[in-house]
Design a protein around this motif. Structure first.
Motif, PDB file in Angstrom:
ATOM      1  N   LEU A   6      35.908  35.550  53.647  1.00 38.18           N
ATOM      2  CA  LEU A   6      37.186  34.851  53.498  1.00 38.18           C
ATOM      3  C   LEU A   6      38.078  35.601  52.524  1.00 38.18           C
ATOM      4  O   LEU A   6      37.621  36.389  51.707  1.00 38.18           O
ATOM      5  CB  LEU A   6      36.936  33.426  52.995  1.00 38.18           C
ATOM      6  N   ALA A   7      39.346  35.333  52.578  1.00 36.62           N
ATOM      7  CA  ALA A   7      40.294  36.002  51.687  1.00 36.62           C
ATOM      8  C   ALA A   7      39.989  35.634  50.249  1.00 36.62           C
ATOM      9  O   ALA A   7      39.591  34.511  49.955  1.00 36.62           O
ATOM     10  CB  ALA A   7      41.723  35.581  52.045  1.00 36.62           C
ATOM     11  N   PRO A   8      40.185  36.540  49.305  1.00 38.62           N
ATOM     12  CA  PRO A   8      39.886  36.281  47.905  1.00 38.62           C
ATOM     13  C   PRO A   8      40.842  35.283  47.287  1.00 38.62           C
ATOM     14  O   PRO A   8      41.982  35.129  47.728  1.00 38.62           O
ATOM     15  CB  PRO A   8      40.022  37.663  47.252  1.00 38.62           C
ATOM     16  N   SER A   9      40.353  34.607  46.225  1.00 38.67           N
ATOM     17  CA  SER A   9      41.188  33.654  45.490  1.00 38.67           C
ATOM     18  C   SER A   9      42.094  34.406  44.537  1.00 38.67           C
ATOM     19  O   SER A   9      41.845  35.551  44.164  1.00 38.67           O
ATOM     20  CB  SER A   9      40.298  32.689  44.699  1.00 38.67           C
ATOM     21  N   ALA A  10      43.140  33.728  44.095  1.00 39.19           N
ATOM     22  CA  ALA A  10      44.059  34.338  43.145  1.00 39.19           C
ATOM     23  C   ALA A  10      43.408  34.434  41.787  1.00 39.19           C
ATOM     24  O   ALA A  10      42.611  33.620  41.403  1.00 39.19           O
ATOM     25  CB  ALA A  10      45.333  33.506  43.067  1.00 39.19           C
ATOM     26  N   ASP A  19      41.289  43.591  45.102  1.00 41.63           N
ATOM     27  CA  ASP A  19      40.699  42.312  45.481  1.00 41.63           C
ATOM     28  C   ASP A  19      40.097  42.334  46.877  1.00 41.63           C
ATOM     29  O   ASP A  19      39.184  41.563  47.178  1.00 41.63           O
ATOM     30  CB  ASP A  19      41.748  41.201  45.405  1.00 41.63           C
ATOM     31  N   ASP A  20      40.585  43.203  47.764  1.00 46.83           N
ATOM     32  CA  ASP A  20      40.101  43.203  49.143  1.00 46.83           C
ATOM     33  C   ASP A  20      38.950  44.193  49.373  1.00 46.83           C
ATOM     34  O   ASP A  20      38.534  44.415  50.511  1.00 46.83           O
ATOM     35  CB  ASP A  20      41.245  43.498  50.119  1.00 46.83           C
ATOM     36  N   GLU A  21      38.426  44.784  48.312  1.00 48.09           N
ATOM     37  CA  GLU A  21      37.295  45.702  48.470  1.00 48.09           C
ATOM     38  C   GLU A  21      36.003  44.923  48.663  1.00 48.09           C
ATOM     39  O   GLU A  21      35.740  43.943  47.942  1.00 48.09           O
ATOM     40  CB  GLU A  21      37.155  46.603  47.239  1.00 48.09           C
ATOM     41  N   PHE A  39      35.749  41.640  46.341  1.00 52.62           N
ATOM     42  CA  PHE A  39      35.840  41.677  44.878  1.00 52.62           C
ATOM     43  C   PHE A  39      36.704  40.540  44.339  1.00 52.62           C
ATOM     44  O   PHE A  39      36.439  39.993  43.264  1.00 52.62           O
ATOM     45  CB  PHE A  39      36.402  43.028  44.427  1.00 52.62           C
ATOM     46  N   GLY A  40      37.750  40.163  45.062  1.00 46.85           N
ATOM     47  CA  GLY A  40      38.668  39.147  44.570  1.00 46.85           C
ATOM     48  C   GLY A  40      38.125  37.731  44.587  1.00 46.85           C
ATOM     49  O   GLY A  40      38.774  36.810  44.074  1.00 46.85           O
ATOM     50  N   ARG A  80      32.986  40.395  36.714  1.00 46.00           N
ATOM     51  CA  ARG A  80      33.000  40.852  38.112  1.00 46.00           C
ATOM     52  C   ARG A  80      33.113  42.371  38.192  1.00 46.00           C
ATOM     53  O   ARG A  80      32.456  43.014  39.021  1.00 46.00           O
ATOM     54  CB  ARG A  80      34.148  40.185  38.866  1.00 46.00           C
ATOM     55  N   GLU A  81      33.955  42.965  37.331  1.00 41.15           N
ATOM     56  CA  GLU A  81      34.084  44.422  37.320  1.00 41.15           C
ATOM     57  C   GLU A  81      32.755  45.085  36.972  1.00 41.15           C
ATOM     58  O   GLU A  81      32.365  46.081  37.598  1.00 41.15           O
ATOM     59  CB  GLU A  81      35.148  44.840  36.306  1.00 41.15           C
ATOM     60  N   MET A  82      32.057  44.545  35.988  1.00 43.80           N
ATOM     61  CA  MET A  82      30.790  45.126  35.576  1.00 43.80           C
ATOM     62  C   MET A  82      29.775  45.067  36.717  1.00 43.80           C
ATOM     63  O   MET A  82      29.092  46.052  37.020  1.00 43.80           O
ATOM     64  CB  MET A  82      30.243  44.374  34.357  1.00 43.80           C
ATOM     65  N   VAL A  83      29.679  43.908  37.387  1.00 42.78           N
ATOM     66  CA  VAL A  83      28.719  43.747  38.476  1.00 42.78           C
ATOM     67  C   VAL A  83      29.112  44.628  39.664  1.00 42.78           C
ATOM     68  O   VAL A  83      28.255  45.270  40.295  1.00 42.78           O
ATOM     69  CB  VAL A  83      28.631  42.265  38.888  1.00 42.78           C
ATOM     70  N   PHE A  84      30.395  44.674  39.977  1.00 39.58           N
ATOM     71  CA  PHE A  84      30.860  45.487  41.102  1.00 39.58           C
ATOM     72  C   PHE A  84      30.493  46.957  40.876  1.00 39.58           C
ATOM     73  O   PHE A  84      30.060  47.652  41.806  1.00 39.58           O
ATOM     74  CB  PHE A  84      32.373  45.332  41.267  1.00 39.58           C
ATOM     75  N   ALA A  85      30.686  47.434  39.661  1.00 36.60           N
ATOM     76  CA  ALA A  85      30.362  48.828  39.361  1.00 36.60           C
ATOM     77  C   ALA A  85      28.867  49.091  39.526  1.00 36.60           C
ATOM     78  O   ALA A  85      28.470  50.148  40.036  1.00 36.60           O
ATOM     79  CB  ALA A  85      30.803  49.167  37.933  1.00 36.60           C
TER      80      ALA A  85
END
Length: 358
Positions: A6-10, A19-21, A39-40, A80-85
């Motif tokens: 689903l599309a990311p939240s604001a 956000d769309d990665e 990511f978003g 979120r940035e830390m986990v994404f990395a």
């Protein structure tokens, strides 16, 4: 084919990730027709699109991020940035910022633990009014956090905190608003740091323990207690024998006395005073306060229970009722009997309480 999520939240925007990665990028082997979180998405990143270890339930194959904190945009984004990395170690943004991680993505179980360790860290930092930029913390600030955690965390739990901080430090260059920083413990083994912190916490707790009472204090107390037992033992043993002879009380046959007039109560007091075995309990020590008590003064409530067989505390009044037209004369009769020696007294109300129900 992989189904998009689903599309990311604001929410707050990252300087390094869009956000769309997809959260699970090229480093992962995706399962067909399973949604891939983006990511978003700020609350939950389910990992149903990648293989789940057979010993892990579905609930442990999902990463959740905090949304309750007052400054949640700041905290949520950095976590979120830390986990994404960690999930995308070969991402271009990491390479551009000279962040080089092992090519194998981190395990979901490891990241779940890391998320809440870092949330605890950031929350504690805000309570201590430390800078939002974690890279500006002093080495002692990081150790202070461990000391704080050691109050209710084992050495194993402290090791998890240290590993989480070090994982975050490795990717600090791709955390929005965070300055890259050095290892607060200069590469020292996590096990050694955790054990040392736990030992120091144990020493602090021992320092708060109640000190042992010296013999000079407890020996007089023990001697006084033994004297108390020795003096009261005959009365208590006599009472025990009398109760044994009378047998256990029969609750269904026990009747409470109902008094209809002050004259009937006065007669009951007179009858009790005339008994040769009457004992008046008195207070063994002085008490100050709104209702002061003098040492040796009759314990009127216990005496009332004794006379009425446990049905009333108020034959002699309490508080403001101590001087009404019924209570005061009854008190005067008891005090007169004590002065004349026609009734005995005891320096404790134990006998009065025990005999109240016999």
């Amino acid at each position: 084919m992989t189904t998009p999520a689903l599309a990311p939240s604001a929410g707050s925007a990252s300087e390094y990730f869009s956000d769309d990665e997809p959260v699970f990028g090229t480093s992962h082997e995706l399962i067909e027709d399973r949604p891939v979180p983006l990511f978003g998405e700020r609350r939950v990143w389910p990992a149903s699109c990648i293989r789940r270890p057979s010993n892990r339930p579905v609930t442990e194959h999902t990463m959740m991020f905090p949304l309750e904190d007052a400054d949640i945009d700041w905290t949520n984004l950095r976590v979120r940035e830390m986990v994404f990395a960690q999930l995308n170690p070969t991402h271009k943004a990491l390479r551009d910022r000279s962040v080089f991680l092992p090519a194998e993505p981190a395990e979901i179980s490891t990241l779940r633990q890391t998320i809440w360790n870092i949330v605890d860290l950031i929350t504690w930092g805000k309570e201590q009014n430390l800078p939002d930029d974690l890279g500006r913390w002093d080495p002692q600030d990081w150790q202070d956090f461990l000391d704080h955690q050691s109050a209710d965390t084992t050495a194993a739990g402290l090791r998890h905190c240290i590993h989480a901080i070090r994982r975050m430090r490795k990717v600090a260059a791709v955390l929005t608003g965070v300055t890259p920083f050095d290892d607060p413990w200069n590469g020292k083994a996590a096990t050694h740091i955790a054990n040392e912190t736990a030992e120091n916490a144990e020493e602090r707790r021992d320092g708060l323990a109640t000190p042992a009472i010296p013999p000079a204090t407890w020996w007089p107390l023990l001697k006084a207690a033994w004297t108390y037992i020795r003096l009261l033992a005959p009365d208590l043993l006599d009472l025990r024998d009398r109760l044994a002879e009378e047998g256990p009380p029969q609750p269904e046959q026990k009747k409470k006395v109902n008094f209809r007039s002050g004259e009937e109560i006065d007669a009951l007091v007179e009858t009790w005073l005339a008994r040769p075995d009457s004992i008046v309990p008195v207070h063994p020590r002085e008490r100050r306060g709104k209702a002061p008590i003098r040492k040796g003064e009759p314990n009127w409530s216990s005496l009332s229970l004794s006379i009425t067989g446990g049905t009333s505390l108020h034959l002699f009044g309490t508080g403001k009722r101590a001087h009404d037209r019924y209570s005061q004369p009854r008190r005067a009769k008891v005090l007169t009997a004590i002065a004349n020696g026609t009734v005995a007294v005891t320096s404790t109300d134990t006998v009065g309480r025990l005999s109240a129900y016999t």
